[in-house]
Design an enzyme around this catalytic site. Structure first.
Site, PDB file in Angstrom:
ATOM      1  N   GLY A 282       0.839  -1.174   0.170  1.00 14.15           N
ATOM      2  CA  GLY A 282      -0.114   0.035  -0.058  1.00 14.15           C
ATOM      3  C   GLY A 282       0.923   1.201   0.030  1.00 14.15           C
ATOM      4  N   THR A 283       2.063   1.119   0.601  1.00 15.59           N
ATOM      5  CA  THR A 283       2.718   2.608   0.946  1.00 15.59           C
ATOM      6  C   THR A 283       3.393   2.884  -0.628  1.00 15.59           C
ATOM      7  OG1 THR A 283       3.120   1.934   3.324  1.00 15.59           O
ATOM      8  CG2 THR A 283       4.766   3.367   1.869  1.00 15.59           C
TER       9      THR A 283
ATOM     10  N   HIS B 245      -1.708  -7.770   2.168  1.00 20.03           N
ATOM     11  CA  HIS B 245      -1.774  -8.137   3.721  1.00 20.03           C
ATOM     12  C   HIS B 245      -2.843  -7.875   4.796  1.00 20.03           C
ATOM     13  CE1 HIS B 245       0.481  -4.866   5.816  1.00 20.03           C
ATOM     14  NE2 HIS B 245       0.174  -4.450   4.617  1.00 20.03           N
TER      15      HIS B 245
ATOM     16  N   THR C 143      12.347  -6.413 -11.259  1.00 22.34           N
ATOM     17  CA  THR C 143      11.796  -7.634 -10.989  1.00 22.34           C
ATOM     18  C   THR C 143      10.858  -7.928 -10.191  1.00 22.34           C
ATOM     19  OG1 THR C 143      13.891  -8.194 -12.198  1.00 22.34           O
ATOM     20  CG2 THR C 143      12.220 -10.062 -11.398  1.00 22.34           C
TER      21      THR C 143
ATOM     22  N   CYS D 114       2.485   0.976  11.851  1.00 22.36           N
ATOM     23  CA  CYS D 114       3.604   1.706  11.723  1.00 22.36           C
ATOM     24  C   CYS D 114       3.851   2.507  12.716  1.00 22.36           C
ATOM     25  CB  CYS D 114       3.367   2.529  10.250  1.00 22.36           C
ATOM     26  SG  CYS D 114       1.816   1.880   9.478  1.00 22.36           S
TER      27      CYS D 114
HETATM   28  C1  LIG Z   1      -4.872   3.177   5.108  1.00 24.68           C
HETATM   29  C2  LIG Z   1      -3.684   2.652   4.886  1.00 24.68           C
HETATM   30  N1  LIG Z   1      -2.940   3.069   3.833  1.00 24.68           N
HETATM   31  C3  LIG Z   1      -1.742   2.460   3.521  1.00 24.68           C
HETATM   32  C4  LIG Z   1      -1.087   1.532   4.432  1.00 24.68           C
HETATM   33  C5  LIG Z   1       0.245   0.964   4.223  1.00 24.68           C
HETATM   34  O1  LIG Z   1       0.214  -0.223   3.366  1.00 24.68           O
HETATM   35  P1  LIG Z   1       1.505  -1.198   3.484  1.00 24.68           P
HETATM   36  O2  LIG Z   1       1.693  -1.539   4.837  1.00 24.68           O
HETATM   37  O3  LIG Z   1       1.166  -2.374   2.676  1.00 24.68           O
HETATM   38  O4  LIG Z   1       2.684  -0.537   2.865  1.00 24.68           O
HETATM   39  C6  LIG Z   1      -1.811   1.004   5.406  1.00 24.68           C
HETATM   40  C7  LIG Z   1      -1.302   0.055   6.348  1.00 24.68           C
HETATM   41  O5  LIG Z   1      -1.584   0.022   7.499  1.00 24.68           O
HETATM   42  C8  LIG Z   1      -3.020   1.601   5.720  1.00 24.68           C
HETATM   43  O6  LIG Z   1      -3.817   1.215   6.701  1.00 24.68           O
END
Ligand SMILES: Cc1ncc(COP(=O)(O)O)c(C=O)c1O
Length: 369
Positions: free
Chosen positions: A69-70, A194, A230, A315
């Site tokens: 997601g990040t 995840h 890759t 995080c």
């Molecule tokens: C709303 C939201 N955006 C982005 C992320 C980041 O995703 P990733 O942990 O896959 O990088 C998270 C993860 O907790 C999230 O809850």
């Protein structure tokens, strides 16, 4: 061990684990290689892309597979938004959005006033666009908040913003598997594996094909030049399999809402205040502030008793800073952010987990009274 931290990561589904194991002997190959080994890996990779695309109603060609997601949020924000653009966002975004926007120079950032009150109307959101240069205005929001589970009316907002000439980037990382997620009316949408029982380290970004996207990872023509490098075919394959269970996850929400309500009722009786209850919410999270407790100390005490919980975004754990989301929602009640407990539920959460959680909370919270 009782696991109530599904908003941080939801346990790997059995189907995902076995599916990933089944393809390891093939998926090591570089999917860009034109030979037989590469083609076999490519076929798995493209099947996964199709599964991820289908779950949000997108075309495979419009999906970029990422490391999570990040990365998807970074690619959308850095790759789509031009210098000098006007951004309409909120103070309750995940750091993947908030910190990324803050690090891009020359943006003019406006925050929608999302507080512990009714959510703003679509017209109020669209009114924040710059009427002089709406074409360079972007609404950037998550559809489900990671801490409180607040559901934002993202499609209504998108309609109003698009009508006013702006464009829309959605972080749907927490929405997938909890509410139906669709790309209708939005220009980019980020996902992570995840959160839905896939492996960590896989994610995706949908980008409307009319938009011009600047690759951020450069140095190869993978993902049609939009993301070089890759890829992890085994991980992405696992994400694709997890997508097959998304409907089932969403159908489980009625059961989870009952479990969530039981936990909330107990916490209220114990003197806690429930955060985010002023908004429509997903069924998977209880966010409560407990007077007299510091969130990080409570989490450690619960951990000792065998309960995995969180005091905010995963995080941020390890840091004892109060939750910025709760600080933004309740600026007049800073204690809420300092005393927050997040219990997040998922498909593996049972009535017995909830009963045991209540017993543990009863024991731990009772120590202070
Ligand atoms: C709303 C939201 N955006 C982005 C992320 C980041 O995703 P990733 O942990 O896959 O990088 C998270 C993860 O907790 C999230 O809850």
């Amino acid at each position: 061990m009782i696991y109530l931290d599904h908003h941080a990561a939801s346990p790997l589904l059995d189907s995902v684990e076995s599916g990933m194991n089944d393809v390891r002997a093939v998926a090591w190959a570089n999917p860009s290689s034109p030979h037989a080994a590469g083609r076999a890996s490519r076929s798995l990779f493209e099947t996964a892309r199709r599964r991820v695309a289908e779950v949000i109603g997108a075309a495979s060609a419009d999906m970029i597979l990422t490391s999570g997601g990040t990365e998807a949020c970074n690619l959308a924000l850095r790759g789509l938004i031009p210098a000098g653009a006007r951004i309409v966002t909120s103070a309750i975004e995940h750091p993947a959005i908030r910190d990324t926007l803050a690090s891009i120079p020359d943006l003019s950032i406006q925050e929608i006033p999302i507080t512990g009150a009714e959510l703003p109307s679509p017209d109020a959101v669209a009114a924040l666009l710059d009427p002089e240069s709406a074409g360079d205005s972007w609404l950037v929001l998550s559809s489900v908040n990671h801490e409180t589970g607040s559901i934002l009316p993202i499609h209504e907002y998108a309609e109003a913003v698009t009508k006013a000439g702006g464009r829309v980037i959605v972080d749907a990382t927490q929405a997938l598997g909890k509410i139906p997620v669709s790309i209708a009316g939005v220009h980019a949408l980020a996902l992570a594996s995840h959160k839905i029982g896939g492996p960590a380290g896989a994610g995706a970004l949908y980008v409307d094909r009319e938009q011009s996207l600047q690759a951020q990872a450069t140095g190869g023509m993978q993902e049609r030049g939009r993301r070089a490098g890759t890829p992890d075919v085994v991980g992405v394959h696992g994400f694709g399999i997890a997508c097959l269970s998304v409907e089932e996850r969403v159908a489980d929400m009625t059961r989870l809402a009952d479990l969530r309500d039981t936990l909330e009722a107990f916490l209220r009786e114990s003197g806690a205040t429930i955060n985010g209850e002023e908004h429509p919410r997903v069924a998977t999270v209880v966010n409560a502030s407990i007077p007299g407790w510091r969130g990080d100390i409570l989490i450690a005490a619960l951990d000792v008793e065998g309960l995995c919980a969180s005091s905010g975004a995963a995080c941020s754990s390890g840091k004892s800073e109060p939750s910025p989301v709760l600080t933004a929602l309740y600026p007049e009640e800073t204690w809420r952010a300092e005393s927050a407990l997040r219990l997040s539920l998922g498909p593996t959460t049972s009535q017995s987990d909830v009963n045991q959680t209540i017993e543990i909370l009863h024991r731990v919270l009772g120590r202070k009274t």
